[in-house]
Structure formats: C-alpha cells, structure tokens
Design a protein around this motif. Structure first.
Motif, PDB file in Angstrom:
ATOM      1  N   SER A 259      65.475 104.153 -66.076  1.00 22.56           N
ATOM      2  CA  SER A 259      66.116 102.935 -66.583  1.00 22.56           C
ATOM      3  C   SER A 259      67.229 102.510 -65.617  1.00 22.56           C
ATOM      4  O   SER A 259      68.047 103.339 -65.203  1.00 22.56           O
ATOM      5  CB  SER A 259      66.702 103.183 -67.965  1.00 22.56           C
ATOM      6  N   PRO A 260      67.290 101.239 -65.266  1.00 23.36           N
ATOM      7  CA  PRO A 260      68.314 100.791 -64.312  1.00 23.36           C
ATOM      8  C   PRO A 260      69.719 100.759 -64.902  1.00 23.36           C
ATOM      9  O   PRO A 260      70.694 100.544 -64.169  1.00 23.36           O
ATOM     10  CB  PRO A 260      67.845  99.374 -63.946  1.00 23.36           C
ATOM     11  N   TYR A 261      69.848 100.990 -66.207  1.00 20.33           N
ATOM     12  CA  TYR A 261      71.155 100.857 -66.837  1.00 20.33           C
ATOM     13  C   TYR A 261      71.798 102.199 -67.186  1.00 20.33           C
ATOM     14  O   TYR A 261      72.845 102.233 -67.822  1.00 20.33           O
ATOM     15  CB  TYR A 261      71.034  99.995 -68.100  1.00 20.33           C
ATOM     16  N   ILE A 262      71.178 103.317 -66.764  1.00 18.81           N
ATOM     17  CA  ILE A 262      71.803 104.617 -67.015  1.00 18.81           C
ATOM     18  C   ILE A 262      72.812 104.912 -65.908  1.00 18.81           C
ATOM     19  O   ILE A 262      72.841 104.250 -64.863  1.00 18.81           O
ATOM     20  CB  ILE A 262      70.757 105.747 -67.098  1.00 18.81           C
ATOM     21  N   ASP A 293      64.867 105.743 -58.455  1.00 20.01           N
ATOM     22  CA  ASP A 293      64.677 104.294 -58.305  1.00 20.01           C
ATOM     23  C   ASP A 293      64.963 103.584 -59.620  1.00 20.01           C
ATOM     24  O   ASP A 293      64.467 104.002 -60.670  1.00 20.01           O
ATOM     25  CB  ASP A 293      63.234 103.974 -57.896  1.00 20.01           C
ATOM     26  N   PRO A 294      65.739 102.467 -59.589  1.00 18.57           N
ATOM     27  CA  PRO A 294      65.940 101.675 -60.791  1.00 18.57           C
ATOM     28  C   PRO A 294      64.781 100.704 -61.035  1.00 18.57           C
ATOM     29  O   PRO A 294      64.649 100.117 -62.110  1.00 18.57           O
ATOM     30  CB  PRO A 294      67.238 100.916 -60.500  1.00 18.57           C
ATOM     31  N   HIS A 335      74.316  96.324 -61.044  1.00 22.06           N
ATOM     32  CA  HIS A 335      72.898  96.664 -61.173  1.00 22.06           C
ATOM     33  C   HIS A 335      72.098  95.768 -60.227  1.00 22.06           C
ATOM     34  O   HIS A 335      72.045  94.547 -60.430  1.00 22.06           O
ATOM     35  CB  HIS A 335      72.413  96.461 -62.613  1.00 22.06           C
ATOM     36  N   TYR A 336      71.508  96.363 -59.218  1.00 29.46           N
ATOM     37  CA  TYR A 336      70.695  95.629 -58.244  1.00 29.46           C
ATOM     38  C   TYR A 336      69.241  95.628 -58.722  1.00 29.46           C
ATOM     39  O   TYR A 336      68.538  96.635 -58.618  1.00 29.46           O
ATOM     40  CB  TYR A 336      70.790  96.288 -56.870  1.00 29.46           C
ATOM     41  N   ILE A 341      71.878  90.511 -58.763  1.00 30.05           N
ATOM     42  CA  ILE A 341      72.853  91.505 -59.206  1.00 30.05           C
ATOM     43  C   ILE A 341      73.324  91.176 -60.611  1.00 30.05           C
ATOM     44  O   ILE A 341      73.695  90.036 -60.906  1.00 30.05           O
ATOM     45  CB  ILE A 341      74.075  91.538 -58.260  1.00 30.05           C
ATOM     46  N   GLU A 342      73.288  92.207 -61.465  1.00 30.73           N
ATOM     47  CA  GLU A 342      73.865  92.078 -62.802  1.00 30.73           C
ATOM     48  C   GLU A 342      75.191  92.842 -62.805  1.00 30.73           C
ATOM     49  O   GLU A 342      75.242  94.003 -62.397  1.00 30.73           O
ATOM     50  CB  GLU A 342      72.910  92.649 -63.853  1.00 30.73           C
TER      51      GLU A 342
END
Length: 381
Positions: A259-262, A293-294, A335-336, A341-342
């Motif tokens: 998960s990209p948000y961990i 990898d996200p 977050h890329y 970008i977030e």
C-alpha cells in the motif's frame, strides 16, 4: 541452523567423503594397473589410470572445499562458494582430458593390430571389483552431497558413477575378449570408456558454466516463491523476482508492491517477513534483497522525474506561512503515485475551515501536486 553452521557442516562432510574416496582410489588404481599389466588388458590399464586421475580431482575437491568455506570478506562480500563451481569445471576438464587420452590410445591399438593384447581371466575379476568399489563410492558420495547440498560433492559423485559405468564396459569388453579370444574387443571397450568419460566431463563443464553466467533457479521453484510471497500479509503483488545460484546457495532479489500509504517502517517490516518466509521454506536461499514498491514499476516508472522532497518543501512552506500554519507544522509526508504527488500535512492543532480552504486554494496552483490532505495530532488524555 544458520548459514555459517551449514557451511562448516558441508566442509566437514566434503573432507570426510573425499578422504574415503582417496583411500579407495589408491588401492583400486594399484590393483587395476598392476593387474592389467599381468592380465594383458589395455582396457583395465586405461581404467586404472582413470582411477589414478581421480586422486588428482579428489585433491582439487579438498582444496576447493577449504577455500569455499571461508567467510565473506571485503573483497568477496557474497562469500567464496563460487570456488566450488570453478573446481567443478576443473573436474570436468580433467575427465575430458582422460577420455581423450584413452580414446587416442585405443584408436592407435586398433589401427596397429600388433599392439593388441589378449587379456586373461584375472582382468575380468578386477573389472568386477572396480564396479563394486566405484558404485559404492558413487552412492555414498551422492547421498552425503545431497544431504549437505554440496554441488562439488555431487559432481564428484557423478565422477564415481562415470568410473562405475566405464568399469562395466571394461568388464563386458574384457569378458568377451577372454571368452572369444578376440583382442580388439578389449580395445573397443577402452574406446567406449573414453566416450563415457568425455561425456561426463562435458556435462560438468556445461552445468557449472551455466551457474557462472548467473542462470536462474528452476522455474517451478521461482513460481512457488512468487506464490509464497503473494500470500504474506501486506504484500499486494510481487514482480521482477530474480534468482542466481552460487554453488549450493541461491541469491534472490524481488520487488514487492505494498500500500502506498503505509509508513517506511511498516514497509520494512513486511520486507523482513518476506525474507524470513523465503529462508524458512528454502534452505538453499542464503541472501535476499527485497525492494519495496508503492506501485507496479515493472513496465514503467511514471514518478521518476518528479521533484524531490526539498523542492516540494520550498514551494509548500511559503504557502503554510501565508495562511498562518507554519508554526503548527509537525510533519509532511509525500506520496509519489501515478506521476503526481499527494501531500499529507500533519499539524499540531486542528485548523479552521476557512484556513483549510485557503490552503487548498494555494496548493492547487503548485505544480505536480495532485491533492493535499491535512491531519492534526491528538494527544491522549
């Protein structure tokens, strides 16, 4: 059992098995060569010199095993196991050379009938003795090699098996020559021995060369590893799994998508779980590199050229100062994803809706930023 203990156990096994082979080969070679001259059997003499060549390869095995057992150092961070692979190639070259030598001598005798010898019954008995000794060495050596997963022991076992097969051919050729009084059958048996020896040598060289050029592990093993990794909690998918052999060890590197948000620490924890699972299920695996990898970067990397953290903060801090949140800033997480970008901003206090609206309006004008999320810390009572 850790990798160091496995290496020590493997070295002790190689040393013990090889010394047993040395003793057997010395006794057998003397019996074959002396008996071959007495019984006038060229095939038995050739087989005896083949056995003598085993003493040289046994010495190579002992030296290689000792060197391969050394711990990793600055110049060899992955260890010295490839020395076993090189030694196996040397074994193959030795076998090939012996095979060529025996074949040339047999051809010379077949072309010059006056050099042919008529073997006696003693030659048949010695050939049978050689079969029993060599097959026994093969079974003993291969069993131990499989138990400790030593490629050089398995190679030496195949060497013993080639000796046993060649001795079978010698027994058949010599037996037929004695029975029918046809001298050239003995030379023909020697030729068959030469072909078998050369084939075994070529196979050892080919297999070891494939290892030196980093040939991947067996396909079914790789597929089972991907399945195992995919079942680990937190892993969304696995890709770009690469393996290569180093003697009895296998080196692995793999990309896993999470998960990209961990957090970074949670991603690291998942990677450790992957490494632990692979080492638990596959004794051969000695080194693992896990890339987190996200998003799936197997075919593309859309976020590669985006600005780094320092550049983003240069744009963001003046905005926070303008809306009066600079002093409340605790952290910024970027977050890329998907080429944009977030931004996640953590504040020490909850901002008003008016300030949030101003912040969103200013951030919408910033390049490469898809959205901004604001959270604030909560202190437990």
């Amino acid at each position: 059992m850790n990798q160091s203990e496995k290496k020590d156990l493997r070295y002790q096994a190689v040393q013990k098995v090889t010394l047993v082979g040395v003793v057997v080969n010395i006794v057998l070679a003397l019996a074959q060569v002396i008996g071959g001259f007495i019984a006038q059997s060229q095939a038995l003499i050739a087989d005896g010199f083949h056995t003598l060549s085993d003493l040289i390869t046994d010495f190579v095995v002992l030296v290689a095993a000792k060197m391969a057992n050394k711990a990793p150092d600055e110049d060899h961070p992955y260890g010295h196991e490839r020395i076993e692979t090189v030694a196996t190639i040397i074994l193959g070259l030795a076998l090939g050379g012996v095979g060529i030598g025996i074949a040339l001598d047999a051809v010379d005798r077949l072309q010059n009938p006056e050099k042919l010898l008529q073997p006696g019954a003693l030659a048949v008995s010695l050939a049978i003795l050689a079969i029993v000794c060599k097959e026994g060495l093969y079974r003993y050596t291969y069993k131990v090699g499989k138990t400790v997963n030593s490629s050089i022991l398995k190679a030496n076992a195949m060497h013993h098996r080639s000796d046993a097969v060649s001795s079978v051919m010698v027994a058949i050729g010599v037996g037929a020559s004695v029975m029918f009084s046809i001298p050239w059958l003995d030379a023909l048996a020697a030729m068959a021995v030469a072909v078998m020896i050369f084939y075994m040598g070529a196979k050892l060289i080919l297999d070891s060369t494939m290892e030196l050029v980093d040939t991947a592990w067996e396909t079914e093993k790789v597929e089972s590893m991907l399945s195992l990794i995919g079942d680990i909690d937190g892993v969304q998918s696995a890709h770009m799994l690469r393996t290569r052999k180093m003697s009895s060890n296998v080196l692995v590197d793999v990309h896993i998508q999470v998960s990209p948000y961990i957090s970074v620490s949670e991603g690291h924890h998942i990677a450790e779980q992957v490494m632990g699972a692979l080492k638990e299920h596959y004794d051969e695996v000695s080194d693992i590199m896990v890339h987190i990898d996200p998003e799936d970067d197997e075919t593309a990397a859309p976020s590669r050229d985006l600005p780094n953290r320092a550049d983003i903060l240069k744009q963001l801090k003046p905005v926070l100062k303008e809306v009066g949140l600079a002093d409340q800033l605790d952290n910024v997480i970027l977050h890329y994803l998907d080429g944009q970008i977030e931004v996640e901003i953590t504040l020490s206090e909850a901002p008003s809706q008016r300030v949030l609206a101003q912040l969103q309006q200013h951030c919408s004008a910033l390049a490469n930023i898809r959205n901004v999320r604001v959270v604030h810390a909560i202190t437990p009572a």
